[in-house]
Write a protein that holds these residues in place. Structure first.
Motif, PDB file in Angstrom:
ATOM      1  N   GLY A 158     -22.347 -18.377  92.260  1.00 46.38           N
ATOM      2  CA  GLY A 158     -22.396 -17.967  93.778  1.00 46.38           C
ATOM      3  C   GLY A 158     -21.146 -17.321  94.112  1.00 46.38           C
ATOM      4  O   GLY A 158     -19.862 -17.847  93.549  1.00 46.38           O
ATOM      5  N   VAL A 159     -21.019 -16.389  95.090  1.00 45.87           N
ATOM      6  CA  VAL A 159     -19.691 -15.777  95.590  1.00 45.87           C
ATOM      7  C   VAL A 159     -19.410 -16.088  97.057  1.00 45.87           C
ATOM      8  O   VAL A 159     -18.321 -16.687  97.445  1.00 45.87           O
ATOM      9  CB  VAL A 159     -19.780 -14.133  95.265  1.00 45.87           C
ATOM     10  N   ALA A 160     -20.557 -15.847  97.860  1.00 40.06           N
ATOM     11  CA  ALA A 160     -20.349 -16.309  99.304  1.00 40.06           C
ATOM     12  C   ALA A 160     -21.767 -16.606 100.003  1.00 40.06           C
ATOM     13  O   ALA A 160     -22.705 -15.646  99.502  1.00 40.06           O
ATOM     14  CB  ALA A 160     -19.442 -14.867 100.016  1.00 40.06           C
ATOM     15  N   SER A 161     -21.946 -17.353 100.713  1.00 36.74           N
ATOM     16  CA  SER A 161     -22.899 -17.577 101.475  1.00 36.74           C
ATOM     17  C   SER A 161     -22.778 -17.842 102.763  1.00 36.74           C
ATOM     18  O   SER A 161     -21.717 -18.063 103.453  1.00 36.74           O
ATOM     19  CB  SER A 161     -23.653 -18.875 101.074  1.00 36.74           C
ATOM     20  N   ILE A 162     -23.741 -17.281 103.461  1.00 33.82           N
ATOM     21  CA  ILE A 162     -23.768 -17.653 105.209  1.00 33.82           C
ATOM     22  C   ILE A 162     -25.113 -18.068 105.703  1.00 33.82           C
ATOM     23  O   ILE A 162     -26.261 -17.752 105.062  1.00 33.82           O
ATOM     24  CB  ILE A 162     -23.834 -16.296 105.873  1.00 33.82           C
ATOM     25  N   TYR A 163     -25.235 -19.019 106.550  1.00 28.17           N
ATOM     26  CA  TYR A 163     -26.277 -19.705 106.974  1.00 28.17           C
ATOM     27  C   TYR A 163     -26.422 -19.317 108.361  1.00 28.17           C
ATOM     28  O   TYR A 163     -25.708 -19.006 109.191  1.00 28.17           O
ATOM     29  CB  TYR A 163     -26.012 -21.271 106.811  1.00 28.17           C
TER      30      TYR A 163
END
Length: 124
Positions: free
Chosen positions: A47-52
């Protein structure tokens, strides 16, 4: 049917920048999670980056301060701005998405939907 199409990869020298885009279609979740993952040859996908949908953003330690994830909600496009790129950032980058839900055990995001990937190559 959710479809994710990435673009923006390429070859750059160390210290350079790239912006990845992921156009999402068939995506109607009001509560969602979207993220960027990468996989280098012979390595696992990370995983690099996540947004919710609640505004939460997370980054892998290796990209904090260099990468920025964002989402254009009107156009349903996910972005990853990558600055100060390093050779170790070389990988196939994938966009992923799914519905986000919470229960007594916490938040859940299965990332069942994936794009085809876009290659990022950083030379020293």
């Amino acid at each position: 049917q959710v479809q994710l199409v990435e673009s923006g990869g390429g070859s750059v020298q160390a210290g350079g920048s790239l912006r990845l885009s992921c156009v999402a279609s068939g995506y109607t979740y009001s509560s969602y999670c979207m993220g960027w993952f990468r996989q280098a040859p012979g390595k696992e996908r990370d995983g690099v980056a996540s947004i919710y949908s609640d505004g939460t953003i997370t980054y892998a330690d290796s990209v904090k301060g260099r990468f920025t994830i964002s989402k254009d909600n009107a156009e349903n496009i996910l972005y990853l701005q990558m600055n100060s790129l390093k050779p170790e950032d070389t990988a196939m980058y994938y966009c992923a998405a799914d519905e986000y839900y919470t229960d007594l055990r916490g938040g859940h995001c299965a990332y069942n939907f994936w794009g085809q990937g876009t290659q990022v190559t950083v030379s020293s």
